[in-house]
Write an enzyme that holds these catalytic residues in place. Sequence first.
Site, PDB file in Angstrom:
ATOM      1  N   ARG A   1       0.825  -1.212   0.000  1.00  0.00           N
ATOM      2  CA  ARG A   1       0.000   0.000   0.000  1.00  0.00           C
ATOM      3  C   ARG A   1       0.858   1.260   0.000  1.00  0.00           C
ATOM      4  NH1 ARG A   1      -2.145  -3.687   3.123  1.00  0.00           N
ATOM      5  NH2 ARG A   1      -1.177  -2.730   4.933  1.00  0.00           N
TER       6      ARG A   1
ATOM      7  N   GLU B   1       6.167  -9.961  16.114  1.00  0.00           N
ATOM      8  CA  GLU B   1       5.748 -10.450  17.435  1.00  0.00           C
ATOM      9  C   GLU B   1       5.927 -11.982  17.493  1.00  0.00           C
ATOM     10  OE1 GLU B   1       1.824  -9.253  18.353  1.00  0.00           O
ATOM     11  OE2 GLU B   1       1.960  -9.922  20.447  1.00  0.00           O
TER      12      GLU B   1
END
Length: 173
Positions: free
Chosen positions: A61, A98
Amino acid sequence: MDQEQLKDLIRDVPDFPKPGISYKDITTLLKDPVALKAATHFMLKPFAATGVECVVGIESRGFILATPMAIELGCGFAPVRKPGKLPAQTLKLEYDLEYGSDVVEIHADAIEPGQKVLVVDDVLATGGTMAAACQLLEQLEADIVGISVLAELSFLRGRDRLPALRLESAIVY
Ligand code: AMP
């Protein structure tokens, strides 16, 4: 159109791409012609007088926003991509997520040493992707004049991973 109106055009999609994530969907903003122009205007304005020579967009994007900004500045565009997409010689960098890790790549000849670059993405979340992209650009000896994102998720403190760089966000959550 002001920044609050732009914010209203970004759609929150709960639990995408996985449970617990509130996804900032910018397609609802991109399809509005006035908002699309205003968004790139707000992202560009702080860097208009910095002599940017190349706008670097982060897949995917980031590409959508970086390219009109490059056209507006009269400079070129260079992509930072996910692994295995760029055809010529690349530099790559693995960075921690993460859970697990990810990789970003740039063409080895995308930027000349000393070239002034502006790095663009749609959303700054944890900042891991942007920090990795900037490390690649530093390896190419780019002069990073700044980072411009459409939306910053400030509660994730991505900005803290980029302390030495000027970071501007059109919209802050
Ligand atoms: P980061 O955690 O900053 O490394 O974000 C990784 C990439 O995922 C960035 O290119 C963001 O555009 C995208 N991203 C992360 N979190 C979100 C979110 N909540 N909504 C939309 N895009 C996101």
